[in-house]
Design a protein around this motif. Structure first.
Motif, PDB file in Angstrom:
ATOM      1  N   UNK A 185       0.808  -1.216   0.000  1.00 60.99           N
ATOM      2  CA  UNK A 185       0.000   0.000   0.000  1.00 60.99           C
ATOM      3  C   UNK A 185       0.846   1.273   0.000  1.00 60.99           C
ATOM      4  N   UNK A 186       2.148   1.133  -0.104  1.00 61.40           N
ATOM      5  CA  UNK A 186       3.046   2.301  -0.143  1.00 61.40           C
ATOM      6  C   UNK A 186       2.947   2.979  -1.507  1.00 61.40           C
ATOM      7  N   UNK A 187       2.877   4.298  -1.503  1.00 59.63           N
ATOM      8  CA  UNK A 187       2.830   5.053  -2.758  1.00 59.63           C
ATOM      9  C   UNK A 187       4.052   5.935  -2.945  1.00 59.63           C
ATOM     10  N   UNK A 188       4.909   5.987  -1.945  1.00 59.64           N
ATOM     11  CA  UNK A 188       6.103   6.822  -2.008  1.00 59.64           C
ATOM     12  C   UNK A 188       7.189   6.079  -2.784  1.00 59.64           C
ATOM     13  N   UNK A 189       7.398   6.473  -4.015  1.00 63.00           N
ATOM     14  CA  UNK A 189       8.381   5.780  -4.863  1.00 63.00           C
ATOM     15  C   UNK A 189       9.812   6.155  -4.510  1.00 63.00           C
ATOM     16  N   UNK A 190      10.003   7.240  -3.782  1.00 60.77           N
ATOM     17  CA  UNK A 190      11.354   7.684  -3.427  1.00 60.77           C
ATOM     18  C   UNK A 190      11.878   7.029  -2.153  1.00 60.77           C
ATOM     19  N   UNK A 191      10.993   6.468  -1.346  1.00 64.11           N
ATOM     20  CA  UNK A 191      11.412   5.972  -0.038  1.00 64.11           C
ATOM     21  C   UNK A 191      12.391   4.812  -0.123  1.00 64.11           C
ATOM     22  N   UNK A 192      12.158   3.913  -1.038  1.00 62.97           N
ATOM     23  CA  UNK A 192      12.964   2.701  -1.078  1.00 62.97           C
ATOM     24  C   UNK A 192      13.920   2.726  -2.268  1.00 62.97           C
ATOM     25  N   UNK A 193      14.972   3.458  -2.123  1.00 64.60           N
ATOM     26  CA  UNK A 193      16.011   3.477  -3.155  1.00 64.60           C
ATOM     27  C   UNK A 193      16.717   2.125  -3.152  1.00 64.60           C
ATOM     28  N   UNK A 194      17.041   1.657  -4.308  1.00 68.44           N
ATOM     29  CA  UNK A 194      17.716   0.362  -4.417  1.00 68.44           C
ATOM     30  C   UNK A 194      19.150   0.476  -3.927  1.00 68.44           C
ATOM     31  N   UNK A 195      19.525  -0.475  -3.102  1.00 68.31           N
ATOM     32  CA  UNK A 195      20.898  -0.541  -2.603  1.00 68.31           C
ATOM     33  C   UNK A 195      21.535  -1.814  -3.141  1.00 68.31           C
ATOM     34  N   UNK A 196      22.657  -1.666  -3.778  1.00 70.94           N
ATOM     35  CA  UNK A 196      23.311  -2.826  -4.386  1.00 70.94           C
ATOM     36  C   UNK A 196      23.912  -3.764  -3.350  1.00 70.94           C
ATOM     37  N   UNK A 197      24.119  -3.274  -2.106  1.00 69.58           N
ATOM     38  CA  UNK A 197      24.709  -4.128  -1.079  1.00 69.58           C
ATOM     39  C   UNK A 197      23.675  -5.043  -0.419  1.00 69.58           C
ATOM     40  N   UNK A 198      22.392  -4.833  -0.713  1.00 71.54           N
ATOM     41  CA  UNK A 198      21.339  -5.678  -0.151  1.00 71.54           C
ATOM     42  C   UNK A 198      20.761  -6.564  -1.254  1.00 71.54           C
ATOM     43  N   UNK A 199      20.798  -7.871  -1.017  1.00 66.03           N
ATOM     44  CA  UNK A 199      20.296  -8.795  -2.028  1.00 66.03           C
ATOM     45  C   UNK A 199      19.236  -9.751  -1.495  1.00 66.03           C
ATOM     46  N   UNK A 200      19.179  -9.938  -0.181  1.00 60.52           N
ATOM     47  CA  UNK A 200      18.222 -10.865   0.418  1.00 60.52           C
ATOM     48  C   UNK A 200      16.841 -10.206   0.481  1.00 60.52           C
ATOM     49  N   UNK A 201      15.842 -10.741  -0.243  1.00 60.33           N
ATOM     50  CA  UNK A 201      14.510 -10.137  -0.271  1.00 60.33           C
ATOM     51  C   UNK A 201      13.851 -10.024   1.107  1.00 60.33           C
ATOM     52  N   UNK A 202      14.088 -10.990   1.963  1.00 55.70           N
ATOM     53  CA  UNK A 202      13.511 -10.958   3.314  1.00 55.70           C
ATOM     54  C   UNK A 202      14.122  -9.807   4.114  1.00 55.70           C
TER      55      UNK A 202
END
Length: 124
Positions: free
Chosen positions: A60-77
């Motif tokens: 239900x999140x609509x803020x597209x800027x909040x979760x910038x992709x980080x290349x150091x994180x790969x585990x979906x959980x």
């Protein structure tokens, strides 16, 4: 009310007189001590039925800027847990913006009821 607009000036959003008639966000209120803050706890946050805890629904999140992709994180959980924590941290920041107080509104009816009940029990 209109939501905050990106400010292309050097003056921060919260210091522009016209923004008194706008709804701010975690980005526009961050670092400011406001006299009062009005906080809308939106659809992504709700109270778990029968429990005194909140849950975050990332769908239900609509803020597209909040979760910038980080290349150091790969585990979906791990990514999901960090994103949920970020939402709760943002709410925590907003709760602390009002020097003299804050007004709360919760989109979730159960959470709204719980907040009303809680504040009715406080002796001022």
């Amino acid at each position: 009310m209109p939501w905050d607009q990106y400010n292309y000036t050097a003056t921060p959003w919260a210091e522009i007189p016209a923004t008194i008639n706008e709804v701010g966000s975690i980005y526009t209120c961050q670092g400011f001590d406001l006299n009062y803050a009005g906080i809308i706890i939106g659809p992504p946050i709700n109270q778990v039925q029968g429990q005194n805890r909140l849950q975050v629904n990332l769908d239900k999140m609509t803020d597209t800027e909040m979760f910038k992709k980080r290349t150091d994180l790969t585990d979906p959980v791990e990514i999901e847990q960090l994103e949920k924590q970020m939402v709760m941290n943002s709410l925590n920041v907003l709760f602390k913006r009002g020097v003299h107080g804050c007004y709360l509104y919760a989109h979730d009816p159960l959470l709204r009821y719980t907040l009303c009940t809680l504040f009715d029990q406080i002796n001022y």
